[in-house]
Every structure is written in C-alpha cells, then in structure tokens.
Design a protein around this motif. Sequence first.
Motif, short mmCIF file in Angstrom:
data_model
loop_
_atom_site.label_atom_id
_atom_site.label_comp_id
_atom_site.label_asym_id
_atom_site.label_seq_id
_atom_site.Cartn_x
_atom_site.Cartn_y
_atom_site.Cartn_z
N GLY A 44 0.81 -1.22 0.00
CA GLY A 44 0.00 0.00 0.00
C GLY A 44 0.84 1.25 0.00
N ARG A 45 2.07 1.14 -0.50
CA ARG A 45 2.97 2.28 -0.48
C ARG A 45 3.56 2.54 -1.87
NH1 ARG A 45 3.60 3.91 4.56
NH2 ARG A 45 5.38 5.25 4.13
N MET A 46 4.07 3.74 -2.04
CA MET A 46 4.71 4.16 -3.29
C MET A 46 6.10 4.65 -2.98
SD MET A 46 3.60 7.34 -5.78
CE MET A 46 4.64 8.61 -4.98
N VAL A 47 7.08 4.27 -3.80
CA VAL A 47 8.42 4.80 -3.62
C VAL A 47 8.45 6.25 -4.10
CG1 VAL A 47 9.51 2.54 -3.82
CG2 VAL A 47 9.21 3.95 -5.87
N ALA A 48 9.34 7.04 -3.55
CA ALA A 48 9.41 8.47 -3.90
C ALA A 48 10.82 8.98 -3.67
CB ALA A 48 8.41 9.27 -3.05
N LEU A 49 11.15 10.08 -4.32
CA LEU A 49 12.44 10.73 -4.15
C LEU A 49 12.27 12.00 -3.33
CD1 LEU A 49 15.50 10.91 -5.00
CD2 LEU A 49 14.72 12.36 -6.90
N LYS A 50 13.00 12.10 -2.22
CA LYS A 50 13.03 13.31 -1.41
C LYS A 50 14.49 13.72 -1.23
CE LYS A 50 8.68 14.08 -0.58
NZ LYS A 50 8.03 15.31 -1.08
N GLY A 51 14.87 14.84 -1.87
CA GLY A 51 16.28 15.20 -1.88
C GLY A 51 17.03 14.17 -2.67
N ASN A 52 17.99 13.48 -2.03
CA ASN A 52 18.70 12.40 -2.71
C ASN A 52 18.35 11.04 -2.12
OD1 ASN A 52 20.58 11.56 -4.74
ND2 ASN A 52 22.11 11.19 -3.13
N GLU A 53 17.29 11.01 -1.33
CA GLU A 53 16.92 9.78 -0.63
C GLU A 53 15.67 9.17 -1.24
OE1 GLU A 53 15.82 8.35 3.96
OE2 GLU A 53 16.13 10.47 3.49
N ILE A 54 15.69 7.86 -1.42
CA ILE A 54 14.50 7.14 -1.86
C ILE A 54 13.73 6.71 -0.62
CG2 ILE A 54 13.58 5.20 -3.16
CD1 ILE A 54 15.05 7.17 -4.91
N ILE A 55 12.50 7.17 -0.52
CA ILE A 55 11.65 6.86 0.62
C ILE A 55 10.40 6.16 0.11
CG2 ILE A 55 12.52 8.86 1.89
CD1 ILE A 55 9.77 10.22 1.23
N SER A 56 9.46 5.89 1.01
CA SER A 56 8.15 5.40 0.59
C SER A 56 7.07 6.18 1.31
CB SER A 56 8.01 3.90 0.86
OG SER A 56 7.87 3.64 2.25
N ILE A 57 5.94 6.33 0.64
CA ILE A 57 4.79 7.05 1.19
C ILE A 57 3.54 6.22 0.90
CG2 ILE A 57 5.86 9.32 0.87
CD1 ILE A 57 4.15 9.66 -1.65
N PRO A 58 2.44 6.47 1.61
CA PRO A 58 1.19 5.78 1.29
C PRO A 58 0.80 6.03 -0.16
CG PRO A 58 1.01 6.85 3.43
CD PRO A 58 2.31 7.32 2.82
N LEU A 59 0.33 5.01 -0.84
CA LEU A 59 -0.04 5.12 -2.25
C LEU A 59 -1.00 6.27 -2.51
CD1 LEU A 59 -0.68 1.60 -3.87
CD2 LEU A 59 0.40 3.58 -4.95
N GLU A 60 -1.96 6.45 -1.60
CA GLU A 60 -2.96 7.49 -1.84
C GLU A 60 -2.37 8.89 -1.80
OE1 GLU A 60 -3.48 6.08 2.53
OE2 GLU A 60 -3.08 5.20 0.55
N TYR A 61 -1.21 9.06 -1.13
CA TYR A 61 -0.56 10.37 -1.11
C TYR A 61 -0.02 10.73 -2.50
CZ TYR A 61 -0.54 10.40 4.04
OH TYR A 61 -0.90 10.41 5.36
N GLY A 62 0.39 9.71 -3.26
CA GLY A 62 0.95 9.96 -4.58
C GLY A 62 -0.09 10.42 -5.59
N VAL A 63 -1.35 10.07 -5.36
CA VAL A 63 -2.41 10.43 -6.32
C VAL A 63 -3.38 11.44 -5.73
CG1 VAL A 63 -2.24 8.23 -7.52
CG2 VAL A 63 -3.83 8.45 -5.61
N ALA A 64 -3.05 11.98 -4.58
CA ALA A 64 -3.97 12.90 -3.89
C ALA A 64 -4.19 14.19 -4.66
CB ALA A 64 -3.46 13.20 -2.48
#
Length: 340
Positions: free
Chosen positions: A302-322
């Motif tokens: 239920g998560r999506m990978v994401a780039l923050k600065g130079n770090e690969i993190i994960s966030i809830p999937l719904e945050y990516g399409v909000a």
Amino acid sequence: MRIGILTGGGDCPGLNAVIRGIVRSSGEGYEIYGVLNGWKGMLSKDVMKLDNEDVEGIHILGGTILGTARVNPFKREEDRMLLEKNFKELGFDALIAIGGDDTLSVAAKLSSLGYPVVGVPKTIDNDVSNTDYTFGFHTAVNVGADAIDRLHSTAKSHQRVMIVELMGREAGWITIEAGLAAGAHLILIPEFPMTINEIVTYVNRRMKKNRYMIIAVAEGFKPTELEEVVADKSTIDAFGHIRLGGVAHYLAEIIEQKTGYETRSVVLGHLLRGGTPTAFDRILGTRYGVEAMNLVKKRDFGRMVALKGNEIISIPLEYGVATKKLVPFEYYKLAQIFFD
C-alpha cells in the motif's frame, strides 16, 4: 513468493531500468512475472516470467519491454471483479504497479480492497505529488531543450516567431524547464493563463527589438479567452482524458494575424517520451525498482516509492495520487525574468 510487475499509461524513458532493478534485486525465493500491457494484461492474464537474462541491458532502452495500455479496470464492475479474480488465479503474492496518476489510482483502489500492491511513480510530466522527480522527466526536458536550441538558428535566420508545443496536460514542468534551459523568450504553461493580447504584446515588443522569437507552450495551456485547445474532442481515454494538442498551431495563426510577423509552429509530442533515457533517469529508475522490491520483501504494501532530496523513501499510495504537483508561482517568476 510470486511477484507481478506491470507498466501502465504512456511509455516513458526509464521504465526498463525499473523492471531491471526489481528483477535483479529480487534474489532467491522470488519469482518475477511481467504483466503485459498494463492493467489490460491483468484482465487477460497475459504474463511472462522474467529472470536476470531477460533484463540484461534493458536499462539503456526506451519504452517498456512489458508493453503498456490505458485501461481502467475500475470503470466497469465486471472488469473490477475480473481483476480481483485474476489476481488470485495468477497466484501473485504482490504486484508492483509502475505508472502515473491513472495507473497508481487503480493500484491505490486495489490496495484499499486488501491486495498487496506497491507503486512506482512514472510520468514525464513530473506531476505526481509527494515526490521530487519522476523518471522520464529529465529525458523529456533534455529532448525539448535540444529541439528549442535548434530552432533558434532558423527563427533568427528567417526573422520568425517560432512556437514550440511540448507535453504537459495540467502541469508545465517540461515546458518551463526546457524553455529556461534553451532560452525561450516566452513560456506558456497551464498553471498561469495569459490573454491573447498579453501574448501579442510580448511578441510585438520582442520582434521590434530582436527580430525573432521562440515561444515554448505546454499542450495544456489555454489562453484566458478559451476553455481549451484539443486535437480531438470525440476521443476520450479510459480515464476520461480528452486528447490535447494544437495550441501551438492555434497561437501561430492568431499571432501572425494580429502582428503581421511570420509565425510557425512545431509540435514535439511523442518525441519527448521516446528513445534512450538519460543517465539520471536510468539511475533513478533503477533506485525506484530496487526500493520497490525492498518494500515487497518487508511486506510493506500500500505504499509508493518516492524521491526526497537524494533519498529514496516510501509514502502511502494514496498520497501519490492525492493532488497534481503543479509549477509554483515562485518558479514561474524565475522564468519571467527572461521573457523579452
């Protein structure tokens, strides 16, 4: 553990790097299956097994070896039921969905029904929220900037106004960055409408002084006086999107009519999303693929990978399409410094 991968929506440089990253980082005890043609393949159970040999060297290739399609399995109840049925019959312990807002919105809905899903953000438009960059964007900007670079010489030689249309339905990231990089004299994006008279004023001022002009315009830009400029009002995809295109041609006709200056339009279109990905997009796609597989191994679904600065993190999937990530006013102000 049996893992499915699919790529949905428009093709994008860097997709194959993600696929390679997933397969190569899977390790012992994991079987990886590629679902062909996105969500369409889930409805037809069209899959292929992937191993290290299958992904050898694919990270340098554009497009996607799995194919893609714009299919929304939640549009009809019978498709939604078939999607769930096939997920179980394929025996997937997890599904990694690689795509933009539309593909990820389906993934988020599937996740909300209790299915083990991980998302990877993909769009050349760079408009997926809560991630700094999506792979493919960097390549598209490079292609766009190179095209605008080349148009300077012909525009200057013929004392013309040249209008370059780039992709960007609701977000003008490609247009503003390619325009800035290549020295466009006016940048028009969906976030900041402008009247025809304002555009004409810029053209008259620039042409009187410099005798040529380059305008970069996003396909989703609409003059304040219009609702939108579309290529085909009758063509609507599975997610309700009308096919855009033609704003450069429309503006070229209006500008030439109102100013008398010879004006030409160039539509880059799918050239922006094709071909070999840049090194940046190959690396970002690889990092996304490896992290997506890590989430599967941790069963952090239920998560999506994401780039923050130079770090690969994960966030809830719904945050990516909000929401859509749009160009902020402060960034557009930076571009305005160079409007002349």
